[in-house]
Write a protein that holds these residues in place. Structure first.
Motif, short mmCIF file in Angstrom:
data_model
loop_
_atom_site.label_atom_id
_atom_site.label_comp_id
_atom_site.label_asym_id
_atom_site.label_seq_id
_atom_site.Cartn_x
_atom_site.Cartn_y
_atom_site.Cartn_z
N TRP A 26 -4.99 10.24 -0.71
CA TRP A 26 -5.12 9.17 -1.51
C TRP A 26 -4.21 7.75 -1.21
O TRP A 26 -3.48 8.03 -0.50
CB TRP A 26 -4.33 9.81 -2.99
CG TRP A 26 -4.14 8.88 -3.94
CD1 TRP A 26 -4.69 8.50 -5.09
CD2 TRP A 26 -2.76 8.17 -4.17
NE1 TRP A 26 -3.96 7.39 -5.99
CE2 TRP A 26 -2.91 7.23 -5.24
CE3 TRP A 26 -1.58 7.95 -3.39
CZ2 TRP A 26 -1.86 6.50 -5.82
CZ3 TRP A 26 -0.51 7.24 -3.72
CH2 TRP A 26 -0.69 6.47 -5.07
N ARG A 82 -6.84 -5.16 -6.11
CA ARG A 82 -6.21 -3.60 -6.30
C ARG A 82 -7.26 -2.71 -5.76
O ARG A 82 -8.45 -2.66 -6.53
CB ARG A 82 -5.55 -3.22 -7.50
CG ARG A 82 -4.87 -2.06 -7.60
CD ARG A 82 -4.15 -1.71 -8.72
NE ARG A 82 -3.43 -0.61 -8.61
CZ ARG A 82 -2.61 -0.12 -9.63
NH1 ARG A 82 -2.47 -0.79 -10.87
NH2 ARG A 82 -1.84 1.17 -9.49
N ARG A 100 -8.10 1.44 -5.07
CA ARG A 100 -7.57 2.91 -5.13
C ARG A 100 -8.73 4.06 -4.56
O ARG A 100 -9.78 3.54 -5.09
CB ARG A 100 -7.23 3.24 -6.75
CG ARG A 100 -6.22 2.59 -7.47
CD ARG A 100 -6.04 2.96 -8.93
NE ARG A 100 -4.77 2.18 -9.51
CZ ARG A 100 -4.62 2.44 -10.62
NH1 ARG A 100 -5.45 3.21 -11.51
NH2 ARG A 100 -3.62 1.75 -11.23
N ASP A 158 -3.27 3.55 -2.82
CA ASP A 158 -3.25 2.64 -3.80
C ASP A 158 -2.95 1.35 -3.06
O ASP A 158 -1.61 1.27 -2.85
CB ASP A 158 -2.35 2.95 -4.96
CG ASP A 158 -2.49 1.90 -6.16
OD1 ASP A 158 -3.05 0.72 -5.89
OD2 ASP A 158 -1.84 2.24 -7.09
N ARG A 183 0.90 -1.06 0.12
CA ARG A 183 0.10 -0.07 0.03
C ARG A 183 0.87 1.28 -0.01
O ARG A 183 1.97 1.50 0.87
CB ARG A 183 -0.88 0.16 1.25
CG ARG A 183 -1.66 1.21 1.17
CD ARG A 183 -2.42 1.48 2.72
NE ARG A 183 -3.31 2.67 2.80
CZ ARG A 183 -2.48 4.01 2.91
NH1 ARG A 183 -1.16 4.03 3.04
NH2 ARG A 183 -3.25 4.83 3.20
#
Length: 635
Positions: free
Chosen positions: A238, A263, A265, A240, A215
Motif C-alpha cells: 500500500w 494524490r 493511492r 499514499d 509518500r
C-alpha cells in the motif's frame, strides 16, 4: 550469473559483520522462466540486482537503480514524484511490465495502462531482476519491452529479525524506513513501512517555487505451511503519495509555476496456494491478485471546483501455474490466467464541476506453456507459447525460443533468443477524450544474441539485440487538414504508427578487480520511426543512442566502504513534433558507509556532485546536487 552479484556480496560482507562472507558461485533467476533457474541455463537476457547492491548503492528510488543497468533508460517529469517512464531497449514505457512478489503492477486508468514508477521506492525491496526484450510468450502483452521484477524481504527460518534506517538531506528531504519479521518451522511473516518527504524543486525548469512530494508506504507478507508441500501465501502493498506540480496558467498558457497538486493511492493484494498432485510430480499454484489505484489532481486557482481530474483503475487477476518434470533432462511449466480491468475517469472543470464519469472495462484470458531442457551436453533450450483471448481484439498467439550454451562446460556462455509480442491498446487510449476506438493492437518481433566470459573474478558480456514493432500506439497532435479524428476541436488523439524499429548493443563488466568492486555498462541503441505515411523516418523521442554507467567501490580500514558512480546519457529527441533535442549529460555520485558496531552503521552520499540537474523531459527541472546523511541498523 548476475553482472552485479559479485560486487554486491563483497559489499554486504564488508558493511555488515554478521553478513555471509561467501560470494555466490552463480546467480539464480526467476523472472525469465517464472521458476527458479540457474543464470547459465537461461537463454534470456537478465540482470539481477541483489540486496547487497541495493544496500550499498543507498538508492531510494527504484528507477535510479534501473538506470544503471544495460539497456534501461529513465525519464522523469521534474523532481521526485513526477511521472517516471522506464524504457527497456528503446521500447515504450507502457511496454515495460512491473511485477512485485509475482503480482503485476498496472493501472488501466493511466494513458498506456501500464505502471508509473514515480512512487516506487526501494523500501523493503530485497532483489530486482530486469528481463530485457519481448517476453509476451511467458508474461503477456504488457511485456513487449521487458519485465522488471521486485521481491520484498522474508526473514530466514528460525529467526526474528528487524532493520531500520533514517536519513535527512538537502531540499528538506527526510526518509524513515523500518521492518520486522520472524520465521518458524511452518510460519514466516514480515511487516515493513516507510515515509519519504522532500520540498523538491520546481517541476517547471523555468519556475522558482518548489514542488514538494510526500509518500507513505507499507507492505506485508505471510507464508504458512499447511501440510507437507502445501503453502498459503498472502501479500499486500500500500502507498499514499502527494505531489505538487506545474501547468499552463492563463493568459500565456506556457509551462510555468502553478499551485496544482496530485494524490495517488495504490493498493495491492495477493492470496496464493501451492500444492502438489500426482504424487508430488506436478507442482501447482493458484493465485488471486487485486490492484486498485486512485488518482486525483487539484488546482486551487480553478473556479467553482478545485478538482481537475479523478481516476480509478482496478485489476482482478486469477491465475494458475503448474510445473512438472517430464524427464531428468526436461521440465514443463504451464499456466492459465484471467484478467479483468476497469477504468473510471472524469475531468471536473469550472464549466462542468460534476461531470459524469467515463467507465470502461475489458478482459483477457490466456493460456501458456513452456518447456525447459538440455537436448545436448552444455546446451539448454527453452520453448514457450501463449494464446491470449482479448474481449475486444480476439485471439493472438505469441511464441519464444531461447538457447544457452556452455561450449565444453567452460567459462564462456553463449545466449540467443527470438520472440513475438502482442499488446492491446489501453482503455484510456481507446475511450478517453483523446481515445480512438479504431486502434489496432501492437505486435512485435525481437531477438538477441549474446556472449558472457568469465575472466578471473570479472565477468564480461556483450549482447546484440533488435526489435520490430507494428502499429505502435502514439499520441497524434491535430494540425488541421480535415482529419476526422480531430472533429470537435480536439487537441489530439491516439493513433497507430506504421512501424518502429530498435536495434543496438549492450556491453557490461562486473566483479572484483585489484581490490575494487566494479560494475560497468555501455548501451548503444537506435530506436526509430520508419515508413510512417506523411512523416520522415526519425529517431523516437527520449531514446538516447548512447548510455553508460560505472560504479566503483572499495572497503578500506575499519570496514569503511567508499563508492563512486557515473551515469552518462547521450543526446536524444525531445518529441516527435520537432522540438529541440535533450542535451547529453554526465552525473556523478559519491557515497560512504562506516559500521559503528555489529548492528549499526552511519552512511552518507552526494548525488549529482557537479549539479548537472539533467533535463530528461523537455521543460522539466531536476534536483541537482543533494547531500544526505543517514543511520541504519539491523538485528
Amino acid at each position: 550469473m548476475s553482472l552485479v552479484s559479485l560486487a554486491g556480496a563483497a559489499a554486504l560482507a564488508a558493511i555488515s559483520p554478521k553478513a555471509p562472507v561467501d560470494v555466490p558461485v552463480e546467480a539464480v533467476v526467476v523472472v525469465a522462466n517464472r521458476i527458479p533457474v540457474a543464470a547459465s541455463e537461461s537463454g534470456r537476457s537478465v540482470t539481477v540486482i541483489p540486496e547487497a547492491v541495493i544496500r550499498d548503492r543507498q538508492a531510494l528510488v527504484i528507477s535510479d537503480l534501473l538506470a544503471s543497468t544495460p539497456g534501461v533508460g529513465v525519464s522523469r517529469n521534474g523532481g521526485p514524484g513526477g511521472v517516471t517512464a522506464v524504457r527497456i531497449r528503446g521500447a515504450e514505457a507502457e511496454q515495460t511490465l512491473f511485477v512485485i512478489d509475482g503480482v503485476r503492477l498496472n493501472d488501466p486508468s493511466v494513458v498506456g495502462g501500464a505502471y508509473d514508477a514515480a512512487n516506487l521506492l526501494v523500501g523493503d525491496i530485497s532483489r530486482i531482476e530486469i528481463l530485457r526484450g519481448v517476453q509476451s510468450a511467458v508474461w503477456g502483452g504488457q511485456a513487449i519491452g521487458g519485465v522488471v521484477s521486485l521481491e520484498t524481504r522474508l526473514p530466514p527460518k528460525g529467526a526474528l529479525t528487524g532493520d531500520a534506517a533514517a536519513e535527512a538531506g538537502g531540499l528538506g528531504t527526510t526518509y524513515l524506513r523500518g521492518g520486522v519479521g520472524g520465521a518458524g518451522e511452518a510460519l514466516a511473516w514480515r511487516l515493513a513501512a516507510d515515509s519519504y518527504a522532500t520540498d523538491g524543486v520546481s517541476a517547471a525548469r523555468s519556475g522558482t517555487e518548489r514542488d514538494g512530494y510526500r509518500r507513505t508506504g507499507a507492505s506485508g507478507r505471510l507464508t504458512a505451511d499447511l501440510a507437507p508441500e502445501v503453502r498459503l501465501d498472502l501479500r499486500a502493498v500500500w502507498s499514499d503519495a502527494r505531489n505538487a506540480f506545474d501547468g499552463y496558467p492563463a493568459p500565456a498558457y506556457v509551462f510555468a509555476d502553478t499551485r496544482e497538486r496530485g494524490r495517488t493511492r495504490e493498493a495491492l493484494g495477493y492470496a496464493g496456494l501451492t500444492f502438489p498432485v500426482a504424487g508430488g510430480r506436478v507442482k501447482n499454484r493458484l493465485g488471486l491478485a487485486l490492484t486498485d489505484t486512485q488518482r486525483r489532481t487539484y488546482d486551487p486557482d480553478q473556479a467553482v471546483t478545485d478538482q481537475t481530474f479523478r481516476a480509478e483503475g482496478q485489476v482482478r487477476r486469477l491465475e494458475y501455474q503448474g510445473e512438472a518434470s517430464l524427464t531428468p533432462a526436461w521440465r514443463l511449466t504451464f499456466g492459465a490466467e484471467s484478467e479483468r480491468s476497469r477504468m473510471r475517469i472524469a475531468s471536473p472543470s469550472s464549466f462542468d464541476p460534476e461531470p459524469e464519469a467515463l467507465t470502461r472495462s475489458t478482459g483477457v484470458d490466456s493460456a501458456w506453456i513452456q518447456a525447459l531442457g538440455t537436448p545436448a551436453a552444455d546446451l539448454t533450450l527453452t520453448l514457450a507459447a501463449r494464446l491470449d483471448r482479448h474481449d475486444a481484439f480476439g485471439d493472438h498467439g505469441s511464441g519464444q525460443v531461447a538457447l544457452a550454451w556452455h561450449p565444453g562446460g567452460g567459462d564462456t556462455l553463449l545466449r540467443a533468443s527470438l520472440g513475438q509480442g502482442f499488446r492491446a491498446p489501453s482503455l484510456y487510449q481507446l475511450y478517453s477524450e483523446y481515445g480512438n476506438a479504431a486502434l489496432q493492437p501492437e505486435t512485435a518481433v525481437a531477438g538477441d544474441l549474446g556472449v558472457e566470459q568469465k575472466a578471473g573474478d570479472v565477468r564480461l558480456s556483450l549482447t546484440l539485440f533488435g526489435r520490430r514493432t507494428e502499429d505502435q500506439v502514439n499520441f497524434a497532435v491535430c494540425s488541421g487538414g480535415g482529419d476526422p479524428n480531430c472533429a470537435g476541436g480536439r487537441y489530439g488523439y491516439y493513433a497507430n504508427l506504421d512501424r518502429t524499429m530498435a536495434f543496438g548493443l549492450e556491453a557490461a563488466a562486473s566483479g572484483r578487480l585489484a581490490g575494487f568492486d566494479i560494475d560497468a555498462s555501455y548501451t548503444w541503441t537506435q530506436a526509430r520511426l520508419e515508413g510512417q505515411a506523411g512523416a520522415p523516418d526519425q529517431d523516437l523521442a527520449r531514446r538516447p543512442r548512447d548510455m553508460a554507467a560505472l560504479d566503483v567501490s572499495r572497503t578500506l580500514a575499519r570496514d569503511l566502504r567508499l563508492g563512486m558512480s557515473l551515469n552518462y546519457v547521450g543526446e536524444s529527441l525531445s518529441d516527435l513534433w520537432g522540438g529541440p533535442p535533450l542535451k547529453s549529460y554526465l552525473t556523478a555520485g559519491l557515497r560512504a558507509e562506516m559500521p559503528l558496531g555489529p548492528m549499526l552503521s552511519v552512511y552518507g552520499r552526494i548525488e549529482d556532485v557537479t549539479d548537472e540537474a539533467p533535463e530528461t523531459v523537455r521543460g522539466y527541472g531536476a534536483p541537482g546536487r543533494v547531500a544526505t546523511l543517514g543511520l541504519r541498523g539491523r538485528f
